[in-house]
Every structure is written in C-alpha cells, then in structure tokens.
Design an enzyme around this catalytic site. Structure first.
Site, PDB file in Angstrom:
ATOM      1  N   GLU A 194       3.273 -14.418 -13.991  1.00  0.00           N
ATOM      2  CA  GLU A 194       2.898 -13.096 -13.491  1.00  0.00           C
ATOM      3  C   GLU A 194       1.972 -12.367 -14.467  1.00  0.00           C
ATOM      4  OE1 GLU A 194       6.450 -10.659 -13.314  1.00  0.00           O
ATOM      5  OE2 GLU A 194       5.582  -9.395 -11.769  1.00  0.00           O
ATOM      6  N   CYS A 240       0.828  -1.199   0.000  1.00  0.00           N
ATOM      7  CA  CYS A 240       0.000   0.000   0.000  1.00  0.00           C
ATOM      8  C   CYS A 240       0.869   1.259   0.000  1.00  0.00           C
ATOM      9  CB  CYS A 240      -0.944   0.087   1.188  1.00  0.00           C
ATOM     10  SG  CYS A 240      -1.894  -1.395   1.457  1.00  0.00           S
ATOM     11  N   ASN A 292      -0.426   1.158   6.092  1.00  0.00           N
ATOM     12  CA  ASN A 292       0.310   0.216   5.243  1.00  0.00           C
ATOM     13  C   ASN A 292       0.964  -0.789   6.168  1.00  0.00           C
ATOM     14  OD1 ASN A 292       2.291  -1.013   3.583  1.00  0.00           O
ATOM     15  ND2 ASN A 292       3.716   0.666   3.976  1.00  0.00           N
ATOM     16  N   GLY A 293       0.610  -2.066   6.042  1.00  0.00           N
ATOM     17  CA  GLY A 293       1.222  -3.068   6.906  1.00  0.00           C
ATOM     18  C   GLY A 293       0.181  -4.065   7.379  1.00  0.00           C
ATOM     19  N   LYS A 350       7.945 -14.635 -15.397  1.00  0.00           N
ATOM     20  CA  LYS A 350       7.277 -13.619 -16.227  1.00  0.00           C
ATOM     21  C   LYS A 350       5.963 -14.160 -16.771  1.00  0.00           C
ATOM     22  CE  LYS A 350       8.936 -10.919 -15.249  1.00  0.00           C
ATOM     23  NZ  LYS A 350      10.082 -10.396 -14.541  1.00  0.00           N
ATOM     24  N   TRP A 362      -2.988  -2.527  -1.558  1.00  0.00           N
ATOM     25  CA  TRP A 362      -2.712  -3.909  -1.968  1.00  0.00           C
ATOM     26  C   TRP A 362      -3.297  -4.769  -0.844  1.00  0.00           C
ATOM     27  CZ3 TRP A 362       0.195  -8.056  -0.008  1.00  0.00           C
ATOM     28  CH2 TRP A 362       0.413  -9.103  -0.906  1.00  0.00           C
ATOM     29  N   LYS A 402       4.298  -3.244  -7.513  1.00  0.00           N
ATOM     30  CA  LYS A 402       5.691  -3.039  -7.939  1.00  0.00           C
ATOM     31  C   LYS A 402       6.644  -3.120  -6.756  1.00  0.00           C
ATOM     32  CE  LYS A 402       8.660  -2.092 -11.143  1.00  0.00           C
ATOM     33  NZ  LYS A 402       8.969  -3.265 -11.977  1.00  0.00           N
ATOM     34  N   HIS A 458      13.702 -37.038 -13.937  1.00  0.00           N
ATOM     35  CA  HIS A 458      13.550 -37.510 -12.557  1.00  0.00           C
ATOM     36  C   HIS A 458      12.138 -37.248 -12.029  1.00  0.00           C
ATOM     37  CE1 HIS A 458      17.770 -38.486 -12.372  1.00  0.00           C
ATOM     38  NE2 HIS A 458      18.059 -37.280 -12.830  1.00  0.00           N
ATOM     39  N   ARG A 488       2.765   0.631  -5.545  1.00  0.00           N
ATOM     40  CA  ARG A 488       2.770  -0.144  -4.302  1.00  0.00           C
ATOM     41  C   ARG A 488       1.524  -1.008  -4.138  1.00  0.00           C
ATOM     42  NH1 ARG A 488       6.653   2.268  -0.777  1.00  0.00           N
ATOM     43  NH2 ARG A 488       5.734   1.166   0.967  1.00  0.00           N
ATOM     44  N   GLU A 532      13.432 -17.189 -14.781  1.00  0.00           N
ATOM     45  CA  GLU A 532      12.916 -15.834 -15.009  1.00  0.00           C
ATOM     46  C   GLU A 532      11.814 -15.869 -16.083  1.00  0.00           C
ATOM     47  OE1 GLU A 532      12.933 -13.238 -13.445  1.00  0.00           O
ATOM     48  OE2 GLU A 532      12.357 -11.717 -14.873  1.00  0.00           O
TER      49      GLU A 532
HETATM   50  O1  M6R Z   1      11.801  -4.488  -5.680  1.00  0.00           O
HETATM   51  P1  M6R Z   1      12.374  -5.866  -5.689  1.00  0.00           P
HETATM   52  O2  M6R Z   1      13.340  -6.089  -6.767  1.00  0.00           O
HETATM   53  O3  M6R Z   1      12.991  -6.223  -4.355  1.00  0.00           O
HETATM   54  O4  M6R Z   1      11.157  -6.829  -5.904  1.00  0.00           O
HETATM   55  C1  M6R Z   1      11.306  -8.211  -5.811  1.00  0.00           C
HETATM   56  C2  M6R Z   1      10.155  -8.931  -6.475  1.00  0.00           C
HETATM   57  O5  M6R Z   1       8.949  -8.603  -5.861  1.00  0.00           O
HETATM   58  C3  M6R Z   1      10.072  -8.576  -7.965  1.00  0.00           C
HETATM   59  O6  M6R Z   1      11.279  -8.833  -8.602  1.00  0.00           O
HETATM   60  C4  M6R Z   1       8.960  -9.378  -8.644  1.00  0.00           C
HETATM   61  O7  M6R Z   1       9.280 -10.722  -8.644  1.00  0.00           O
HETATM   62  C5  M6R Z   1       8.762  -8.853 -10.065  1.00  0.00           C
HETATM   63  N1  M6R Z   1       7.570  -8.063 -10.150  1.00  0.00           N
HETATM   64  C6  M6R Z   1       8.657  -9.921 -11.088  1.00  0.00           C
HETATM   65  O8  M6R Z   1       8.516  -9.376 -12.366  1.00  0.00           O
END
Ligand code: M6R
Length: 601
Positions: free
Chosen positions: A484, A2, A103-104, A481, A77, A596, A500, A27, A477
């Site tokens: 997500e 948040c 926030n928290g 992606k 969030w 983000k 395996h 956020r 990675e």
């Molecule tokens: O701000 P950060 O790099 O610490 O964030 C870590 C993860 O939350 C971030 O890399 C997340 O996995 C990405 N949104 C993936 O695309």
C-alpha cells in the site's frame, strides 16, 4: 467512493465547502471540485486534480461578493474515467445550469449515455456521473419539479450511489441516494448535505440519514419528498472535534504509529474489567451463539483473523473470517454471530455483505471506530474501537484497536457462555494487559533498527513475509502495509507453505521478513530461506534482526496461545513500510489510488 457536500448558507459557501471537503478527503483525493451559484444565476465551477489545500488557495483570490451561499463540492476517487480536470466533479448539463456531484457507480451508464447522445446531448467528460446532469436536464426541461426530476433520475440509474444536484438558475439544491451514505442537517448557519457527518459535524446538533427513496432539498427545515411517506428520524449528535494536528511529526502515519502503546493502554483500561466480569458481553444484549463469522476487508479483515483465532483457541468455537467482497458464497451455520469489523463503518463491501440473502436474520455485532457510521446503524450492537480519528490512509492504530477490542469481546462472550472458566479468563486478560508495554518496547526497537534496513531494500522489487499460527496474520498485515505504501510487490505465506511452491521465488538477496514467534518449526523455515541466500529480516526475540518481540514470544500461556499472538510484531512492519515508502519518495499519508473509506463495491 468520493465525498460529496452541499450547502445553502448565510456564511461563505466556499469556506464551508472547503472545510467540508477537507474533512471528507479521506474518501478519495484523485481530484476535487466545487460549483457555487453566482448572483447572476450562473455558477462558478472550480475543479482540478490537486488536493483540497490547493483549492483553498485558488479560492482565496476570488471575489466572494459575486457568490450566493449555495454550492456543492466533491472529492473524487476515480472509477469511470481517468484522473483529469475534465473528469473532476461537479459535472454540468448542456445548458450549464444543472450541476451534479455523485458518489457511486452507474451500472447502466453506457446505455444511458448512448440514449442521451442519440437525443443530441453533448458530453464533456468520460465519467458515468455526467449522465445524471443530462437526465436531469431533460426532466427539468420538460417542466418536472427539480425534486421529482431527481427521483425519476435516480430510478433510471442502476447501481448504488448518492447524488446532489444544484440548479444554478433557481438556486435549488436536492439530494438522494441508493445504498450509499448521504446525511443532511440544518443549523442557524443554513442547511447542509454531506457523505458523512464529518462534513458539517461542528455546525449542527442533530442530523438525518437519507434512506433509499428519500429526496431532500436544502432549506431550513430540510424539505423531504420522494417515495417515503415520512421523513427519516432526527439523530442527536454531539460533535467531538478531532485533533488533526501533526504536533511536530512529519506525517500522520508517523504520529499514529507512535500513538499505539498508549492507545492500547486506554482501550484495555476501558474493556478489561468489563470483559472479566462478563458485563462487556451482557451489555450488548445479543443472543447466545455457537459459531462466529467475522466480515471485513483489508486490514480490518486481518484484525478479524486474530479475533477469530481467539474464539477458536480459547473457546474451541468455530470461527472464520469472511472476505466481505466474497461473502455471497458464505454459508452461515445456525446460531452464528456475525462480527462486522470496519474502521470507517462505511465500507460498501461490508455493508453489502450484510445485506446478502445468506446473512438475512443473522445477529450482527459491529466493531468500528465510527459510531455514527452506516455500519453502526445497521448492526444489532456495536463496540467502539475508540482509536480516535486515523488520518493516514494506511490503517495502523485502528488495527491494534480492532485486535484488542475484538479479543476483549471474544473473551467476555466466551466466559459468559461458559466456554472459558473464570481462572483462564483472568489469566488471558492479565496477559492482554501486558500489551501496551510490549507495544512500547517494540516501537522503541523498531524506530532504532528499521530505518537503516529500509534503505537497504530500496532497490528490491518485492518482499516475502512469513509467519506461523497467529504470525501468519501479522505477516499478511505487514505485506499489505508494504504494498500500500511503497507500491512494491509483497506477498505473505504461512512459513510451512513456502516449500510447496513459493520457495522458487527466493534467490540471492530476496528480502524475506519473518514474524519469528519462536519454536523449532519456524526456525526450520528460516533456515530454508537462508540456505537459498535470502536477505532475511526476522522479527523475534534477542538475536533476531529486529528484536522486538517480548513476552508473547517467551512465555506462552498454558494453552499455548497468547491472546493476540505477537501483536507487537506489527509495529516494525508498519515502520518498515513507512520508511521504505519515504526512501522511495511516496506520500505516506495518501498513497496513490487509495482512499480511507472505500464506499464502492
Ligand atoms: O474502513 P475499513 O476498516 O472497513 O476499511 C477496510 C480496508 O479498506 C482498509 O483496512 C484498508 O485495507 C487499509 N487502508 C489498509 O491499510
């Protein structure tokens, strides 16, 4: 997570709050809300499960003359309670004069709620944050000053968080936090609080970071009370406004993917000379080390995997990655350099990992895109990734920036400590300098070849990603992606592991993406899935489905390892995830349930 903001301004509070919320929307964007004091001592509260842009439209119709310059705002969030208007912040007490943004997570929320209910309070939401409003109501009702009331209230709430309270009767606004970010500042326009500096960066020349125990009240100058005997230091601040425009791109992710080759060139121009001379490492003024632990989450953890591999391969130095949320189980050996990798520098799991007893006394180097972040303040030294602001929630260009920055730091440190000789250092850095061209070539191929492939995957429920060596990290990675952005299952494996167990998943038409960095062993793994009818998508050299890999595939260094492995393989996987997401009608810049910056554990 948040984002929280507050203002006492001579200008338009709604204008300020909306601008600040837009800047903090990274956020969380499940819902948004503001409360502004009205001239008759009430509050105008607007909340909804829409984005900030719609809030702006709703506000445009309001008569501003009814409002004072005092207000608070929130972009959410969701943790406790579903995504609905009634759960959107600000939350209010029974009397309607105390309003809170938070926030928290309040870990003892149920206990506090039961107590408050027993004393006759009425709740109008399902969120933990509402208990703050009612606890404050009791304190203020008993004649306690608003700032002291907040100090008592935060003491009663267990867990980490930041909160700002507006009393619409008096027009006072106070804020406090515990192990969560909150910053305050003043300017000729008034006084402000926000979860981070982007909430008011363009308005102020300096700011102050709240510490645990501080209570701050909006005034000029800010009024500091609470448990700490002094006020936090004033941090000078030069705002460099980010270019938030799309410049003809349909979304930020498309733009950020395209920026990667040029960004790689800029980063390497900045770092390679200093890495070769050792000045990059020496400038950090950190002690010599014998092992490395790289802490991060998600994409940053993946980037850390490549950097750890560089320490191992080039310097024969023990180097591991540590999942930040599991870091409590890590045992650090003597003379370990901890590298905290985080784009935002605000990731709670990373910050809390560093606070663990097992990390106490360790030297921390932050590799982050945010030099004003909590992580940057916490670390012994920082190296900026300098990727520019990344707006798409899915990390793309910051991944490439973290890999290149981290590998340059690794080579510089190893070379300075005599673990890589000068000739090898030069040859590795020379190879690194080829990355911008390799990324550019990969981007061209990906944009050409991947979109039609993505359309063919629209009906697939899941995708397997395979790689070997550094390719495993890129496969990870790619899978992250895809999940997500498309909300489809994706799983990565070291290609040799498939037989395996996971090979049982492969049947006629199962999509399998392979980072084909060459060699007989991965060729064998490709044959194994092909024999079971997989829908193979290989990212490799000429003849592969996506012929996007260049020199990192063809001409390995003498020691058999390219500085970053096949970094350029990530671009086709970013493009694949985005294209498939678009085919499926997803919002590629703001995928569901995500944010983000992840500021809860
Ligand atoms: O701000 P950060 O790099 O610490 O964030 C870590 C993860 O939350 C971030 O890399 C997340 O996995 C990405 N949104 C993936 O695309």
């Amino acid at each position: 997570m948040c984002g929280i903001v507050a203002c006492r301004t001579d200008g338009s509070p709604t204008g300020y709050l909306c601008d600040a919320l837009q800047a903090l929307e990274y956020r969380g964007y499940d819902s948004v809300g503001i409360a502004v004091q009205t001239r008759d001592g009430g509050a105008l509260r607007l909340r909804g499960t829409h984005r900030v842009a719609e809030l702006v439209e709703r506000i445009a119709d309001l008569p501003q003359s009814d409002l004072t310059g005092v207000g608070i705002g929130h972009t959410r969030w969701a943790t406790h309670g579903g995504v609905s208007e009634r759960n959107a912040h600000p939350h209010s007490d029974c009397s309607g004069s105390i309003h809170v943004v938070h926030n928290g997570i309040i870990e003892n929320c149920e206990e506090l709620r039961s107590e408050l209910l027993a004393r006759g309070h009425e709740f109008s939401s399902d969120v933990d944050s509402e208990v703050i409003a009612h606890l404050m109501e009791e304190e203020v009702g008993a004649g306690v000053d608003l700032a002291d009331a907040l100090s008592h209230t935060i003491d009663r709430c267990e867990g980490s968080g930041a909160m700002v309270i507006m009393d619409s009767d008096s027009g006072r606004v106070v804020g406090a936090c515990r192990r969560a970010p909150l910053v305050g500042a003043t300017s000729s326009n008034g006084s402000f609080l926000a979860s981070d500096i982007s909430g008011f960066g363009s308005l102020v020349a300096s700011f102050q970071v709240l510490r645990d125990g501080d209570v701050v009240e909006l005034a000029v100058p800010l009024r500091w009370t609470g448990r700490n005997p002094d006020q936090p230091p004033v941090v000078p601040h030069e705002w460099t406004s980010s270019d938030m425009g799309l410049h003809g791109y349909p979304d930020h992710m498309a733009k950020e993917i395209d920026e990667q080759p040029e960004l790689a060139g800029r980063i390497l121009d900045r770092l390679v000379g200093a890495a070769g001379s050792g000045a990059l490492w020496r400038g950090l003024e950190l002690p010599a080390f014998e092992r490395v632990a790289i802490v991060g989450c998600g994409t940053s953890l993946n980037a850390g995997g490549i950097v750890a591999a560089a320490f191992r391969r080039f310097g024969l130095m023990p180097a591991e990655t540590v999942i930040a949320s599991e870091a409590a189980d890590t045992v650090l050996g003597p003379r370990t350099l901890v590298i905290a990798m985080s784009q935002s520098g605000e990731t709670a799991d990373v910050l809390h990992a560093l606070d663990g007893d097992n990390f106490a006394g360790s030297t921390v180097l932050a590799i982050t895109n945010n030099p004003n972040s909590s992580l940057a303040r916490r670390a012994n030294a920082i190296v900026e990734c300098s990727a520019g602001q990344e707006i798409g929630v899915a990390a793309t260009k910051t991944f490439v920036a973290q890999v290149l920055t981290g590998v340059a730091v690794a080579i510089s440190a190893l070379s300075e400590q005599g673990r890589v000789d000068r000739a090898n250092t030069r040859s590795i850095l020379g190879d690194l300098l080829r990355m911008p061209d390799l990324l550019a070539q990969s981007l061209t191929v990906a944009k050409d070849v991947v979109p039609p492939l993505a359309s063919q995957l629209a009906a697939s429920q899941g995708v397997i990603f395979l790689g070997r060596s550094a390719g495993v990290v890129y496969a990870a990675e790619g899978a992250l992606k895809l999940k997500e952005l498309t909300y489809r299952w994706a799983q990565h494996y070291p290609a040799g592991e498939l037989k395996h167990g996971p090979l049982a998943l492969v049947e006629e038409g199962t999509p399998v993406v392979v980072v084909d960095s060459g060699g007989a062993r991965i060729a064998g793994n490709i044959a194994e899935v092909a024999a079971r009818g997989a829908r193979l998508i290989t990212i490799g050299g000429p003849g592969s489905t996506i012929p996007a890999l260049g020199r990192s595939l063809m001409a390995p260094l003498d020691n058999g390892f390219q500085p970053c492995g096949p970094l350029e393989s990530v671009i086709p996987m970013q493009v694949l995830a985005r294209e498939l997401a678009l085919v499926l009608g997803r919002d590629v810049d703001k995928p569901r349930n995500l944010a983000k910056s992840v500021t809860v554990e």
